[in-house]
Design a protein around this motif. Sequence first.
Motif, short mmCIF file in Angstrom:
data_model
loop_
_atom_site.label_atom_id
_atom_site.label_comp_id
_atom_site.label_asym_id
_atom_site.label_seq_id
_atom_site.Cartn_x
_atom_site.Cartn_y
_atom_site.Cartn_z
N GLU A 195 38.95 67.14 -6.01
CA GLU A 195 37.88 67.93 -5.40
C GLU A 195 38.43 69.31 -5.07
OE1 GLU A 195 36.86 65.59 -2.02
OE2 GLU A 195 35.49 64.32 -3.17
N TRP A 196 37.72 70.33 -5.54
CA TRP A 196 38.15 71.71 -5.32
C TRP A 196 37.03 72.48 -4.68
CZ3 TRP A 196 42.98 73.65 -7.02
CH2 TRP A 196 43.79 72.68 -7.60
N LEU A 197 37.38 73.39 -3.82
CA LEU A 197 36.39 74.17 -3.08
C LEU A 197 36.52 75.66 -3.39
CD1 LEU A 197 36.91 72.42 0.35
CD2 LEU A 197 35.04 72.05 -1.25
N THR A 198 35.40 76.28 -3.64
CA THR A 198 35.38 77.72 -3.79
C THR A 198 35.40 78.34 -2.40
OG1 THR A 198 34.13 77.51 -5.83
CG2 THR A 198 34.08 79.66 -4.73
N PRO A 231 25.10 70.33 -6.93
CA PRO A 231 25.03 68.93 -7.36
C PRO A 231 26.38 68.23 -7.47
CG PRO A 231 24.87 70.35 -9.26
CD PRO A 231 24.95 71.25 -8.04
N CYS A 232 27.45 68.89 -7.06
CA CYS A 232 28.79 68.32 -7.24
C CYS A 232 29.68 68.74 -6.08
CB CYS A 232 29.34 68.81 -8.57
SG CYS A 232 30.85 68.00 -9.08
N VAL A 233 29.35 68.29 -4.87
CA VAL A 233 30.06 68.72 -3.68
C VAL A 233 30.85 67.55 -3.07
CG1 VAL A 233 28.17 68.29 -2.07
CG2 VAL A 233 29.76 70.10 -1.60
N PRO A 234 32.01 67.82 -2.49
CA PRO A 234 32.75 66.75 -1.82
C PRO A 234 31.95 66.16 -0.65
CG PRO A 234 34.16 68.69 -2.10
CD PRO A 234 32.76 69.09 -2.46
N PRO A 236 34.44 71.36 4.31
CA PRO A 236 34.59 72.21 5.50
C PRO A 236 33.49 73.28 5.62
CG PRO A 236 36.20 72.82 3.85
CD PRO A 236 35.48 71.62 3.32
N TRP A 237 32.77 73.55 4.54
CA TRP A 237 31.66 74.51 4.60
C TRP A 237 30.61 74.11 3.57
CZ3 TRP A 237 36.68 76.15 3.34
CH2 TRP A 237 36.93 76.32 1.98
N ASP A 238 29.39 74.55 3.79
CA ASP A 238 28.31 74.29 2.85
C ASP A 238 28.33 75.32 1.74
OD1 ASP A 238 27.30 72.04 4.12
OD2 ASP A 238 25.95 73.20 5.39
N THR A 239 27.89 74.91 0.58
CA THR A 239 27.81 75.81 -0.57
C THR A 239 26.37 76.10 -0.97
OG1 THR A 239 28.07 73.88 -1.98
CG2 THR A 239 30.06 75.14 -1.49
N ALA A 240 25.44 75.31 -0.44
CA ALA A 240 24.02 75.48 -0.76
C ALA A 240 23.17 74.84 0.33
CB ALA A 240 23.72 74.82 -2.11
N VAL A 268 21.31 77.13 -8.60
CA VAL A 268 22.31 76.06 -8.51
C VAL A 268 23.72 76.63 -8.52
CG1 VAL A 268 23.22 73.99 -9.63
CG2 VAL A 268 20.77 74.42 -9.63
N TRP A 269 24.52 76.13 -7.59
CA TRP A 269 25.96 76.41 -7.56
C TRP A 269 26.67 75.11 -7.86
CZ3 TRP A 269 29.54 80.00 -7.63
CH2 TRP A 269 30.85 79.63 -7.38
N MET A 270 27.67 75.14 -8.74
CA MET A 270 28.44 73.93 -8.98
C MET A 270 29.88 74.29 -9.30
SD MET A 270 28.00 70.73 -11.60
CE MET A 270 28.57 71.59 -13.07
N ASN A 271 30.78 73.70 -8.55
CA ASN A 271 32.19 73.77 -8.83
C ASN A 271 32.54 72.37 -9.33
OD1 ASN A 271 34.79 74.61 -8.98
ND2 ASN A 271 35.18 74.55 -6.80
N PRO A 272 32.64 72.18 -10.66
CA PRO A 272 32.80 70.83 -11.21
C PRO A 272 34.12 70.18 -10.80
CG PRO A 272 33.20 72.47 -12.89
CD PRO A 272 32.73 73.22 -11.67
#
Length: 80
Positions: A20-23, A38-41, A45-49, A68-72
Amino acid sequence: MSTRVRGMGGHQSARMMKDEWLTPPEIIKGLGEFDLDPCVPINRPWDTAKNHYTIEDNGLKKKWFGKVWMNPPYGEETAA
């Protein structure tokens, strides 16, 4: 001895031992508000959407909508 490695573009793993990687939040903020990730841990520690799908939701099977934001996910399983 293990080496800590940074991911693509400065993305960072939450625990460096998971796939799991976070931007960084400043990048997300700079791009503006997103409706869905659609692909969040599960534990982030923070929201992405505004809305999130975790592995428990299986975001690949759910309907995506809006901006949509997605960090696969990364890892050995994704190299196939």
